[in-house]
Design an enzyme around this catalytic site. Structure first.
Site, PDB file in Angstrom:
ATOM      1  N   ARG A 177      27.629  40.254  45.183  1.00  0.00           N
ATOM      2  CA  ARG A 177      27.987  38.944  44.663  1.00  0.00           C
ATOM      3  C   ARG A 177      26.723  38.181  44.320  1.00  0.00           C
ATOM      4  O   ARG A 177      26.243  37.381  45.096  1.00  0.00           O
ATOM      5  CB  ARG A 177      28.857  38.196  45.679  1.00  0.00           C
ATOM      6  CG  ARG A 177      30.271  38.736  45.747  1.00  0.00           C
ATOM      7  CD  ARG A 177      30.999  38.327  47.002  1.00  0.00           C
ATOM      8  NE  ARG A 177      32.427  38.629  46.935  1.00  0.00           N
ATOM      9  CZ  ARG A 177      32.953  39.847  47.036  1.00  0.00           C
ATOM     10  NH1 ARG A 177      32.154  40.896  47.229  1.00  0.00           N
ATOM     11  NH2 ARG A 177      34.256  40.026  46.956  1.00  0.00           N
ATOM     12  N   HIS A 198      36.357  33.553  43.846  1.00  0.00           N
ATOM     13  CA  HIS A 198      36.600  34.038  42.482  1.00  0.00           C
ATOM     14  C   HIS A 198      37.999  33.649  42.011  1.00  0.00           C
ATOM     15  O   HIS A 198      38.964  33.765  42.770  1.00  0.00           O
ATOM     16  CB  HIS A 198      36.508  35.560  42.428  1.00  0.00           C
ATOM     17  CG  HIS A 198      35.146  36.130  42.641  1.00  0.00           C
ATOM     18  ND1 HIS A 198      34.688  36.516  43.881  1.00  0.00           N
ATOM     19  CD2 HIS A 198      34.140  36.403  41.761  1.00  0.00           C
ATOM     20  CE1 HIS A 198      33.455  37.016  43.760  1.00  0.00           C
ATOM     21  NE2 HIS A 198      33.105  36.947  42.490  1.00  0.00           N
ATOM     22  N   ASN A 208      33.792  31.204  36.765  1.00  0.00           N
ATOM     23  CA  ASN A 208      34.931  31.918  37.322  1.00  0.00           C
ATOM     24  C   ASN A 208      35.081  31.678  38.823  1.00  0.00           C
ATOM     25  O   ASN A 208      35.844  32.372  39.493  1.00  0.00           O
ATOM     26  CB  ASN A 208      34.781  33.430  37.057  1.00  0.00           C
ATOM     27  CG  ASN A 208      35.918  34.249  37.630  1.00  0.00           C
ATOM     28  OD1 ASN A 208      37.081  33.935  37.414  1.00  0.00           O
ATOM     29  ND2 ASN A 208      35.588  35.292  38.389  1.00  0.00           N
ATOM     30  N   ASN A 239      40.927  31.598  50.964  1.00  0.00           N
ATOM     31  CA  ASN A 239      40.258  32.647  50.210  1.00  0.00           C
ATOM     32  C   ASN A 239      40.317  33.993  50.920  1.00  0.00           C
ATOM     33  O   ASN A 239      40.532  35.037  50.295  1.00  0.00           O
ATOM     34  CB  ASN A 239      38.803  32.249  49.965  1.00  0.00           C
ATOM     35  CG  ASN A 239      38.047  33.256  49.140  1.00  0.00           C
ATOM     36  OD1 ASN A 239      38.508  33.700  48.093  1.00  0.00           O
ATOM     37  ND2 ASN A 239      36.862  33.631  49.597  1.00  0.00           N
ATOM     38  N   GLU A 266      46.028  38.813  46.016  1.00  0.00           N
ATOM     39  CA  GLU A 266      45.198  39.563  45.064  1.00  0.00           C
ATOM     40  C   GLU A 266      45.251  41.061  45.355  1.00  0.00           C
ATOM     41  O   GLU A 266      45.297  41.888  44.437  1.00  0.00           O
ATOM     42  CB  GLU A 266      43.756  39.056  45.119  1.00  0.00           C
ATOM     43  CG  GLU A 266      43.606  37.648  44.554  1.00  0.00           C
ATOM     44  CD  GLU A 266      42.212  37.083  44.739  1.00  0.00           C
ATOM     45  OE1 GLU A 266      41.854  36.166  43.983  1.00  0.00           O
ATOM     46  OE2 GLU A 266      41.483  37.541  45.640  1.00  0.00           O
TER      47      GLU A 266
END
Length: 255
Positions: free
Chosen positions: A72, A104, A125, A134, A142
């Site tokens: 990252r 993200h 983003n 998250n 996700e």
């Protein structure tokens, strides 16, 4: 020479349209007015006032996921003026003060097997996303999208922030910005014209162990709360059950 120029322009237009169609299968969202950015793995619209994208659209497939471990390396988006986005140092002290991660909007893990994975680390983003959200229910949703993509289906996603209450301000920057109070994610599959959709809204205040399945909403609810038309060319848009009901992909997403 003029013919060569025309041909080159036409090819560039076709390539640009292909990217647009790939990321925004049913038309990119309308209702926002910021800078529009197209990339091979996602399309977004940046908001110069909030400093974050109002929406991001992308397509997850079995070929884009399950790549090697990626880092990252946070970077300012190179095609957005510095006054209209954030830089890495703007996040200094955010985790300690607000309990946020650099979250993200397009997940890096969903594109780790592409050559364009590093563009997910552009700060256009990224938003300050509560660590519990998250790393908890948002991350699990996700992952559910990637599980669905492993079945061989192309999964189209539109995601973005909501601004319904004050969450806080970044302590490391003097730039005007607005941190989201929550996020939406609309997920669609299209099997030879048979379209299914599920949408979710989650607040920044959610607990890490919250069940993302409990936060499914209708597409209409997402549009009402964001002011966006999130998939304006979706078959049966605003007349059929796709947008007005929940449960389209509930089972497929592990709920």
């Amino acid at each position: 020479m003029n013919l060569l120029r025309v041909t080159a322009t036409l090819l560039l237009f076709i390539a640009s349209f292909a990217i647009y169609a790939q990321n925004c299968a049913y038309g990119c969202p309308t209702g926002a007015s910021g800078q529009f950015i197209e990339r091979p793995i996602y399309t977004l619209q940046n908001n110069a006032n909030t400093k974050f994208a109002d929406w991001v659209a992308y397509r997850v497939t079995s070929q884009t996921i399950d790549g090697p471990s990626r880092n990252r390396n946070w970077r300012q988006d190179p095609i957005i003026h510095a006054s209209q986005t954030l830089i890495p140092s703007d996040y200094n002290g955010a985790h300690a003060t607000l309990g946020t991660d650099r979250g993200h909007q397009v997940p890096l893990a969903s594109f780790s097997n592409t050559e364009h994975w590093a563009t997910t680390n552009y700060l256009s983003n990224v938003t300050p996303q509560a660590a519990n959200l998250n790393q908890g229910p948002w991350a699990r949703l996700e992952n559910a999208v990637r599980v669905l993509a492993r079945t061989g289906q192309d999964v189209y996603v539109v995601t973005g922030p909501l601004y319904e209450w004050h969450f806080g301000t970044l302590p490391g920057t003097s730039k005007q910005h607005t941190i989201p109070s929550g996020y939406f994610k609309a997920i669609v599959t299209d099997n030879n014209g048979w379209v299914e959709m599920s949408a979710f809204i989650m607040e920044q205040s959610l607990a890490r162990n919250a069940d993302y399945c409990s936060y499914e909403v209708t597409g209409f609810n997402v549009e009402y709360r964001t002011g966006l038309n999130i998939m304006p060319n979706l078959p049966g848009y605003k007349v059929g059950p796709i947008f007005g009901q929940t449960g389209g992909l509930t089972k497929e997403l592990g709920c």
